[in-house]
Design a protein around this motif. Structure first.
Motif, PDB file in Angstrom:
ATOM      1  N   TYR A 197       8.486   5.327   9.694  1.00 30.73           N
ATOM      2  CA  TYR A 197       8.908   5.023   8.331  1.00 30.73           C
ATOM      3  C   TYR A 197      10.071   5.912   7.895  1.00 30.73           C
ATOM      4  O   TYR A 197      10.950   5.479   7.152  1.00 30.73           O
ATOM      5  CB  TYR A 197       7.713   5.217   7.383  1.00 30.73           C
ATOM      6  CG  TYR A 197       6.517   4.388   7.767  1.00 30.73           C
ATOM      7  CD1 TYR A 197       5.314   5.010   8.108  1.00 30.73           C
ATOM      8  CD2 TYR A 197       6.596   3.003   7.814  1.00 30.73           C
ATOM      9  CE1 TYR A 197       4.211   4.264   8.473  1.00 30.73           C
ATOM     10  CE2 TYR A 197       5.487   2.256   8.188  1.00 30.73           C
ATOM     11  CZ  TYR A 197       4.298   2.893   8.511  1.00 30.73           C
ATOM     12  OH  TYR A 197       3.223   2.148   8.874  1.00 30.73           O
ATOM     13  N   ARG A 237       2.039   8.921   2.262  1.00 24.23           N
ATOM     14  CA  ARG A 237       2.794   7.700   1.984  1.00 24.23           C
ATOM     15  C   ARG A 237       4.278   8.022   1.836  1.00 24.23           C
ATOM     16  O   ARG A 237       4.650   9.012   1.194  1.00 24.23           O
ATOM     17  CB  ARG A 237       2.290   7.031   0.706  1.00 24.23           C
ATOM     18  CG  ARG A 237       3.176   5.892   0.227  1.00 24.23           C
ATOM     19  CD  ARG A 237       2.746   5.334  -1.113  1.00 24.23           C
ATOM     20  NE  ARG A 237       1.600   4.453  -0.979  1.00 24.23           N
ATOM     21  CZ  ARG A 237       1.272   3.522  -1.883  1.00 24.23           C
ATOM     22  NH1 ARG A 237       2.000   3.376  -2.971  1.00 24.23           N
ATOM     23  NH2 ARG A 237       0.224   2.767  -1.701  1.00 24.23           N
ATOM     24  N   GLY A 255       5.192   2.763   3.986  1.00 24.49           N
ATOM     25  CA  GLY A 255       3.987   2.795   4.795  1.00 24.49           C
ATOM     26  C   GLY A 255       3.179   4.034   4.503  1.00 24.49           C
ATOM     27  O   GLY A 255       3.656   4.977   3.864  1.00 24.49           O
ATOM     28  N   GLU A 256       1.928   4.025   4.953  1.00 20.82           N
ATOM     29  CA  GLU A 256       1.066   5.173   4.738  1.00 20.82           C
ATOM     30  C   GLU A 256       0.104   5.351   5.908  1.00 20.82           C
ATOM     31  O   GLU A 256      -0.268   4.380   6.592  1.00 20.82           O
ATOM     32  CB  GLU A 256       0.289   5.055   3.420  1.00 20.82           C
ATOM     33  CG  GLU A 256      -0.595   3.840   3.298  1.00 20.82           C
ATOM     34  CD  GLU A 256      -1.232   3.732   1.920  1.00 20.82           C
ATOM     35  OE1 GLU A 256      -0.746   4.377   0.972  1.00 20.82           O
ATOM     36  OE2 GLU A 256      -2.219   2.993   1.801  1.00 20.82           O
ATOM     37  N   LEU A 257      -0.282   6.586   6.125  1.00 21.91           N
ATOM     38  CA  LEU A 257      -1.230   6.952   7.164  1.00 21.91           C
ATOM     39  C   LEU A 257      -2.508   7.442   6.497  1.00 21.91           C
ATOM     40  O   LEU A 257      -2.474   8.336   5.657  1.00 21.91           O
ATOM     41  CB  LEU A 257      -0.643   8.051   8.053  1.00 21.91           C
ATOM     42  CG  LEU A 257      -1.593   8.650   9.103  1.00 21.91           C
ATOM     43  CD1 LEU A 257      -1.983   7.599  10.136  1.00 21.91           C
ATOM     44  CD2 LEU A 257      -0.947   9.859   9.782  1.00 21.91           C
ATOM     45  N   ASP A 304      -8.071   6.289  12.656  1.00 23.00           N
ATOM     46  CA  ASP A 304      -7.054   6.354  11.619  1.00 23.00           C
ATOM     47  C   ASP A 304      -6.527   4.942  11.353  1.00 23.00           C
ATOM     48  O   ASP A 304      -6.577   4.058  12.209  1.00 23.00           O
ATOM     49  CB  ASP A 304      -5.895   7.248  12.052  1.00 23.00           C
ATOM     50  CG  ASP A 304      -6.279   8.712  12.067  1.00 23.00           C
ATOM     51  OD1 ASP A 304      -7.334   9.047  11.492  1.00 23.00           O
ATOM     52  OD2 ASP A 304      -5.539   9.513  12.656  1.00 23.00           O
ATOM     53  N   GLN A 305      -6.026   4.751  10.144  1.00 27.02           N
ATOM     54  CA  GLN A 305      -5.450   3.465   9.787  1.00 27.02           C
ATOM     55  C   GLN A 305      -4.020   3.668   9.309  1.00 27.02           C
ATOM     56  O   GLN A 305      -3.698   4.678   8.679  1.00 27.02           O
ATOM     57  CB  GLN A 305      -6.271   2.780   8.688  1.00 27.02           C
ATOM     58  CG  GLN A 305      -7.689   2.440   9.076  1.00 27.02           C
ATOM     59  CD  GLN A 305      -8.420   1.702   7.971  1.00 27.02           C
ATOM     60  OE1 GLN A 305      -7.880   0.814   7.309  1.00 27.02           O
ATOM     61  NE2 GLN A 305      -9.683   2.056   7.765  1.00 27.02           N
ATOM     62  N   GLN A 306      -3.190   2.695   9.603  1.00 29.76           N
ATOM     63  CA  GLN A 306      -1.820   2.688   9.097  1.00 29.76           C
ATOM     64  C   GLN A 306      -1.628   1.437   8.238  1.00 29.76           C
ATOM     65  O   GLN A 306      -1.976   0.328   8.661  1.00 29.76           O
ATOM     66  CB  GLN A 306      -0.795   2.688  10.239  1.00 29.76           C
ATOM     67  CG  GLN A 306      -0.788   3.956  11.082  1.00 29.76           C
ATOM     68  CD  GLN A 306      -1.837   3.942  12.166  1.00 29.76           C
ATOM     69  OE1 GLN A 306      -2.047   2.930  12.819  1.00 29.76           O
ATOM     70  NE2 GLN A 306      -2.515   5.070  12.357  1.00 29.76           N
ATOM     71  N   TYR A 318       1.295  -0.725   6.010  1.00 30.45           N
ATOM     72  CA  TYR A 318       2.726  -0.912   5.838  1.00 30.45           C
ATOM     73  C   TYR A 318       2.946  -2.080   4.891  1.00 30.45           C
ATOM     74  O   TYR A 318       2.164  -3.031   4.854  1.00 30.45           O
ATOM     75  CB  TYR A 318       3.416  -1.154   7.187  1.00 30.45           C
ATOM     76  CG  TYR A 318       2.627  -2.039   8.125  1.00 30.45           C
ATOM     77  CD1 TYR A 318       2.837  -3.418   8.171  1.00 30.45           C
ATOM     78  CD2 TYR A 318       1.658  -1.489   8.961  1.00 30.45           C
ATOM     79  CE1 TYR A 318       2.104  -4.217   9.025  1.00 30.45           C
ATOM     80  CE2 TYR A 318       0.921  -2.293   9.819  1.00 30.45           C
ATOM     81  CZ  TYR A 318       1.145  -3.657   9.848  1.00 30.45           C
ATOM     82  OH  TYR A 318       0.411  -4.453  10.686  1.00 30.45           O
ATOM     83  N   SER A 336      -3.426  -1.656  10.261  1.00 31.04           N
ATOM     84  CA  SER A 336      -3.494  -1.548  11.713  1.00 31.04           C
ATOM     85  C   SER A 336      -4.799  -2.067  12.290  1.00 31.04           C
ATOM     86  O   SER A 336      -4.863  -2.427  13.466  1.00 31.04           O
ATOM     87  CB  SER A 336      -3.291  -0.086  12.125  1.00 31.04           C
ATOM     88  OG  SER A 336      -4.263   0.749  11.510  1.00 31.04           O
TER      89      SER A 336
END
Length: 713
Positions: free
Chosen positions: A2, A333, A355-357, A370-372, A374, A400
């Motif tokens: 990102y 984010r 996007g964010e992690l 973990d999720q991503q 976008y 994700s």
């Protein structure tokens, strides 16, 4: 990824020197230009943290200003929202009544996105975001969007958005201190200070709040020792700063930190136990706001948030650990927003991408992926003249683990006369399953149940069986599978009538069609007799109703506001099963035993009232410096417990009775309006119900606040 995507855009914004000099966003002074029916700077000039203007959203909106909040003498966010049209506060019984959420248009608090200055707040205990964590001391206004709002706000806004706007403009040095004390040893201490610097090119604000309560018990018949609402103490601090780097670029920084600790001791006639919960959360944002010219803006920002809970349940006498729950969540984010006004065509555009992690950890689960997320979004507002306008938006949200969804929004507004405005919208929402719904394995000793996430259900149940903890698993558990994302389509049609300059009536009809709603269902019994729950996607659910609101200013400094909501919230799956006289929901346990259900037996989704109403009266007598208010809320009966376990609330189940709550507040200004003496009474009639364990009896609060310097308003 990102950062690589957004950095070239940010660099272009910072280095663009050919655009005309913009108007300053930092002073609060602006020029209002009417071009093809467009408010060039509108109200959003005062909201520097994002470029989304609530006036340009297709869905129904509500703004609660800081003056109203002060007149109510409210202390926490739940105290403000509980008195608004169509909004109900609900407590999470499974969390020990610690979590107070908000319900809108029949959507539970799990579907309401809570923002602070345009950025999402994290920390949902049992899927509820506890709005009582938020002090209203430094709130400038609250912006509320009802219905699916994913086109601009994202996948968490399936049911609506509550955006808390803290103080933005700082023209002069000033500060405030406040102290309130009352029933249950409720204590609220707050202080804030702000000042501009560098010839008003920069400004800084800091505020802090301390709150404590002894809690209370409204269930003395069954709860012999302890409280139904816990004693707790919380501390929070918030800061904001901005620095105008150049005529075009302004750097902004904000941060908030909060902590809360509560200890509950309970005894239902058996062995007493203590339940201690500590919560901490921190969030910070760094942004660069760039005005390329009078009509084009960019905002690039990075946001970080961390939330942590630590819960222990122990036997009081021996200290033996019965339950431990440690959970943490981190979100990072990166986002860029842009807005553009094209004066020749009557068009404005608002868009963004980012996007964010998401990282989560639970001591009871070995590994949580973990999720991503976008996203990208764009909204166009077309106003060829002042009589009508068209709104169209499109947003893509991707996850994700659960894939993505394209969510459109369309709306139109028409004002054939100066006294009448008609507005309609259709919006779509999308919400991925939460970590708890998918992966949680959690036993609540205090309430007596076990929850197993759907995505790990089969594996977790086998482990529980091997440990000898399962008595039986019901046949409905065969329907459990990996959860699908929930989607919603919202329809709203509203009409606003301005009868006179001081008399306005608004009516809004709504219909929300929800697919794959994630529902909690009992799917078995543990060896010790406790209930076993998991999560299943329901096929079809809907909420529909009508809201009306009235505002009347018959004389100067006297305001009357009120509203009413009629709501139907039901599952189409249940209705179809009853109509077809077959399936899981076709039976009901009536007065003479189990029989075939009829459609009239089905009341609706739990915790939803058919009727809700509110009334507020505010009066200011300036010669004496007195501001007084009398307010009331009404909520009709709602389903509480499905005692016959047929999967829905029918007329033979347990209901909370309808009730009315009354509130009163008065304030007196002294010493050239620097000192304010305050007194309030919540729940004047002292109404309580053991089925509402978080609703206190009569609460008296009194105190003072003192302002240093001038308000600068």
């Amino acid at each position: 990824m990102y950062i690589k995507l957004l950095f070239p855009i940010l660099l272009l914004a910072a280095e663009n020197t050919n655009a005309t000099t913009p108007l300053s966003d930092t002073t609060g002074q602006h020029t209002m230009r009417q071009l093809k029916g467009i408010d060039v700077y509108s109200q959003s000039i005062k909201k520097t943290d994002d470029l989304i203007d609530i006036k340009k959203i297709a869905a129904p909106t509500l703004i609660i200003d800081g003056k109203t909040i002060q007149q109510m003498n409210s202390r926490r966010l739940d105290e403000v929202l509980r008195e608004q049209v169509g909004m109900a506060v609900v407590s999470d019984l499974g969390a020990g009544n610690r979590s107070i959420g908000i319900q809108m248009q029949g959507f539970s608090s799990a579907y309401i996105l809570i923002l602070l200055n345009g950025l999402p707040l994290s920390g949902r205990f049992n899927e509820n975001f506890d709005i009582s964590r938020i002090s209203v001391h430094d709130i400038e206004r609250i912006e509320i969007v009802k219905g699916a709002s994913s086109s601009l706000y994202g996948s968490e806004a399936l049911g609506g958005v509550i955006n808390i706007i803290t103080r933005q403009n700082i023209p002069k040095p000033q500060g405030t201190i406040s102290a309130l004390y009352g029933t249950y040893n409720n204590t609220d201490l707050s202080a804030s200070a702000e000042t501009p610097f560098a010839k008003k090119k920069g400004a800084i604000y800091f505020g802090t709040d301390y709150y404590r309560t002894d809690g209370f018990n409204v269930n003395t018949q069954y709860l012999k020792e302890g409280k139904t609402a816990p004693p707790y103490q919380s501390v929070s601090g918030q800061s904001r700063a901005h620095w105008q780097l150049s005529e075009k670029n302004t750097l902004q920084l904000s941060a908030r930190a909060a902590g809360r600790n509560s200890v509950m001791t309970r005894s239902y006639g058996t062995q007493p136990f203590s339940d201690e919960l500590s919560e901490t959360d921190f969030n910070a944002a760094l942004s660069l706001r760039t005005n390329l010219n009078d009509f084009t803006k960019l905002l690039t920002r990075y946001y970080f948030t961390h939330y942590l809970t630590d819960q222990d349940v122990r036997i009081t006498e021996t200290g033996k650990l019965l339950q431990e729950n440690k959970f943490s969540q981190q979100v990072q984010r990166l986002e860029i927003q842009g807005s553009r006004i094209i004066t020749e065509t009557g068009l404005t555009f608002t868009g963004g991408l980012g996007g964010e992690l998401l990282h989560m950890n639970n001591k009871a689960i070995a590994a949580i992926p973990d999720q991503q997320n976008y996203f990208g979004y764009l909204q166009a507002n077309y106003h060829p003249n002042k009589n009508y306008g068209i709104i169209a938006g499109l947003r893509y949200d991707g996850n994700s683990l659960y894939g993505g969804k394209l969510n459109p929004t369309v709306g139109a507004e028409y004002s054939p006369f100066s006294w009448w405005q008609l507005k309609g919208s259709i919006g779509q929402g999308f919400k991925a399953p939460t970590y708890a719904q998918a992966y949680q394995v959690f036993t609540n000793i205090t309430q007596g149940y076990t929850v197993v996430g759907a995505n790990i259900f089969n594996h977790a149940i086998e482990d529980l069986k091997k440990a000898g903890l399962i008595q039986s698993v019901w046949s409905n558990s065969t329907a459990i599978k990996e959860l699908q994302a929930e989607t919603s389509v919202s329809y709203n049609l509203s009409s606003r009538f301005k009868i006179t300059d001081g008399f306005t009536i608004s009516v809004n009809g709504f219909y929300n069609n929800i697919h794959h709603l994630i529902n909690t269902e009992q799917v078995g019994i543990m060896r010790n007799g406790q209930q076993l729950f998991s999560f299943l996607n329901q096929g079809r659910t809907y909420t529909k109703g009508v809201e009306t609101s009235v505002e009347l200013n018959p004389i100067p400094n006297f305001r009357i506001a009120g509203g009413y909501q009629y709501l139907i919230a039901k599952s189409k799956d249940v209705e179809d099963s009853i109509r077809n006289k077959s399936g899981a929901y076709s039976k009901v346990r009536g007065e003479n035993g189990i029989r075939t259900a009829t459609i009239n037996d089905y009341f609706g989704l739990p915790n939803r009232s058919r009727h809700m109403a509110n009334l507020q009266v505010f009066y200011t007598y300036r010669p004496w410096g007195i501001v007084a208010s009398v307010r009331g809320t009404y909520r009709s009966k709602y389903g509480f417990l499905d005692i016959d376990n047929n999967g829905y609330i029918d007329k033979y189940d347990v209901f909370v009775k309808g009730y009315t709550l009354l509130y009163f507040s008065v304030q007196k200004s002294l010493i050239r309006e620097k000192l304010s003496v305050k007194f309030s009474i919540d729940n004047l009639t002292n109404y309580t119900d053991y089925l509402m364990p978080a609703q206190p009896g009569r609460v008296l609060m009194g105190g003072v606040s003192y302002r240093i310097g001038k308000s600068g308003e």
